[in-house]
Design a protein around this motif. Sequence first.
Motif, PDB file in Angstrom:
ATOM      1  N   GLU A  45      37.213  23.419  34.982  1.00  0.00           N
ATOM      2  CA  GLU A  45      37.398  22.120  35.614  1.00  0.00           C
ATOM      3  C   GLU A  45      37.809  22.259  37.087  1.00  0.00           C
ATOM      4  N   LYS A  46      38.653  23.242  37.386  1.00  0.00           N
ATOM      5  CA  LYS A  46      39.180  23.372  38.738  1.00  0.00           C
ATOM      6  C   LYS A  46      38.445  24.455  39.524  1.00  0.00           C
ATOM      7  N   GLU A  47      38.712  24.455  40.827  1.00  0.00           N
ATOM      8  CA  GLU A  47      38.024  25.370  41.732  1.00  0.00           C
ATOM      9  C   GLU A  47      38.402  26.821  41.449  1.00  0.00           C
ATOM     10  N   GLY A  48      37.431  27.699  41.648  1.00  0.00           N
ATOM     11  CA  GLY A  48      37.690  29.115  41.410  1.00  0.00           C
ATOM     12  C   GLY A  48      36.493  29.960  41.799  1.00  0.00           C
ATOM     13  N   THR A  49      36.569  31.239  41.473  1.00  0.00           N
ATOM     14  CA  THR A  49      35.465  32.150  41.753  1.00  0.00           C
ATOM     15  C   THR A  49      35.545  33.339  40.804  1.00  0.00           C
ATOM     16  N   TYR A  50      34.560  34.204  40.905  1.00  0.00           N
ATOM     17  CA  TYR A  50      34.395  35.322  39.972  1.00  0.00           C
ATOM     18  C   TYR A  50      34.213  36.589  40.795  1.00  0.00           C
ATOM     19  N   PHE A  51      34.973  37.624  40.466  1.00  0.00           N
ATOM     20  CA  PHE A  51      34.893  38.883  41.203  1.00  0.00           C
ATOM     21  C   PHE A  51      34.505  40.033  40.291  1.00  0.00           C
ATOM     22  N   GLU A  52      33.677  40.941  40.827  1.00  0.00           N
ATOM     23  CA  GLU A  52      33.362  42.197  40.149  1.00  0.00           C
ATOM     24  C   GLU A  52      33.857  43.344  41.017  1.00  0.00           C
ATOM     25  N   PHE A  53      34.471  44.331  40.374  1.00  0.00           N
ATOM     26  CA  PHE A  53      35.009  45.486  41.079  1.00  0.00           C
ATOM     27  C   PHE A  53      34.413  46.753  40.478  1.00  0.00           C
ATOM     28  N   GLU A  54      33.870  47.621  41.336  1.00  0.00           N
ATOM     29  CA  GLU A  54      33.265  48.864  40.862  1.00  0.00           C
ATOM     30  C   GLU A  54      33.945  50.071  41.494  1.00  0.00           C
ATOM     31  N   THR A  55      34.083  51.123  40.686  1.00  0.00           N
ATOM     32  CA  THR A  55      34.677  52.366  41.163  1.00  0.00           C
ATOM     33  C   THR A  55      34.208  53.517  40.276  1.00  0.00           C
ATOM     34  N   ASN A  56      34.253  54.725  40.814  1.00  0.00           N
ATOM     35  CA  ASN A  56      33.910  55.910  40.023  1.00  0.00           C
ATOM     36  C   ASN A  56      35.145  56.564  39.424  1.00  0.00           C
ATOM     37  N   SER A  57      36.304  55.966  39.658  1.00  0.00           N
ATOM     38  CA  SER A  57      37.572  56.541  39.201  1.00  0.00           C
ATOM     39  C   SER A  57      38.228  55.650  38.150  1.00  0.00           C
ATOM     40  N   ILE A  58      38.504  56.210  36.988  1.00  0.00           N
ATOM     41  CA  ILE A  58      39.174  55.438  35.939  1.00  0.00           C
ATOM     42  C   ILE A  58      40.601  55.104  36.353  1.00  0.00           C
ATOM     43  N   GLU A  59      41.217  55.982  37.159  1.00  0.00           N
ATOM     44  CA  GLU A  59      42.574  55.723  37.643  1.00  0.00           C
ATOM     45  C   GLU A  59      42.602  54.516  38.588  1.00  0.00           C
ATOM     46  N   THR A  60      41.584  54.442  39.464  1.00  0.00           N
ATOM     47  CA  THR A  60      41.503  53.300  40.380  1.00  0.00           C
ATOM     48  C   THR A  60      41.252  52.011  39.623  1.00  0.00           C
ATOM     49  N   LEU A  61      40.403  52.081  38.609  1.00  0.00           N
ATOM     50  CA  LEU A  61      40.139  50.893  37.799  1.00  0.00           C
ATOM     51  C   LEU A  61      41.409  50.437  37.085  1.00  0.00           C
ATOM     52  N   GLU A  62      42.138  51.403  36.539  1.00  0.00           N
ATOM     53  CA  GLU A  62      43.380  51.075  35.843  1.00  0.00           C
ATOM     54  C   GLU A  62      44.366  50.378  36.785  1.00  0.00           C
ATOM     55  N   LYS A  63      44.450  50.876  38.019  1.00  0.00           N
ATOM     56  CA  LYS A  63      45.338  50.260  39.002  1.00  0.00           C
ATOM     57  C   LYS A  63      44.871  48.845  39.337  1.00  0.00           C
ATOM     58  N   PHE A  64      43.562  48.688  39.490  1.00  0.00           N
ATOM     59  CA  PHE A  64      43.012  47.382  39.851  1.00  0.00           C
ATOM     60  C   PHE A  64      43.324  46.325  38.799  1.00  0.00           C
ATOM     61  N   ILE A  65      43.059  46.632  37.534  1.00  0.00           N
ATOM     62  CA  ILE A  65      43.251  45.614  36.486  1.00  0.00           C
ATOM     63  C   ILE A  65      44.719  45.377  36.160  1.00  0.00           C
ATOM     64  N   SER A  66      45.602  46.258  36.640  1.00  0.00           N
ATOM     65  CA  SER A  66      47.033  46.081  36.369  1.00  0.00           C
ATOM     66  C   SER A  66      47.728  45.218  37.424  1.00  0.00           C
ATOM     67  N   ILE A  67      47.019  44.892  38.504  1.00  0.00           N
ATOM     68  CA  ILE A  67      47.623  44.101  39.587  1.00  0.00           C
ATOM     69  C   ILE A  67      47.789  42.647  39.143  1.00  0.00           C
ATOM     70  N   LYS A  68      49.014  42.168  39.255  1.00  0.00           N
ATOM     71  CA  LYS A  68      49.320  40.800  38.844  1.00  0.00           C
ATOM     72  C   LYS A  68      49.275  39.874  40.058  1.00  0.00           C
ATOM     73  N   ALA A  69      48.692  38.703  39.868  1.00  0.00           N
ATOM     74  CA  ALA A  69      48.622  37.713  40.942  1.00  0.00           C
ATOM     75  C   ALA A  69      48.402  36.341  40.328  1.00  0.00           C
TER      76      ALA A  69
END
Length: 201
Positions: free
Chosen positions: A94-118
Amino acid sequence: MKKYIIQTFILLFTMTAMAQTTPPSISVNGTTTYSIKPTFNAKMILSLNNVYYDAPGMTFPELKESYFAALKKHGIDLKALKEDKFAYELLRYEKEGTYFEFETNSIETLEKFISIKAFGVSQSDSSFEYTLTDDEIATYAKAAYDNAKAKAEAIAKKIDRKVGKAIYIHDSSSNKMSESLYYGADFSKRDYQITVSFELL
């Protein structure tokens, strides 16, 4: 009745002929393990629908800037983000928003990315994919074939028979594969499998 008897005789004759011309065979699965270097992907939804009472009165541009600031704080390169507004519209929020995709070759970087709270952020899904070249497929298929032949020969020896030439090979593997991420998965290796039928002499 006579016609039925003739048809039955022809069918039995055909089956007998096929049995006589088809050599006995043994079918086995062959496997080899290979290493992979996948690309990891995480999809995030940023929406005012997810804010609720945490940040009353916040506008979407402010929400977006707040998320970017959190990513930068944790060393995430914003260039690795791909925005897909149409994908968000398909969600019918219903409300405004957007969709993001994040790509990396590092599982550690991915883990850090998805753990960021906002504020306003929720995870859609995470996956990884990898692509094999035709040469790699041929190499792994040959290794799997050798494994299948060794297995067939071992079985044949137990029943006092020998293995002849391969008469059937089934390989259903694809060049490009994509899998969902789940806890405890091995992201470094996969098995390559084929099915082979050999003459049984």
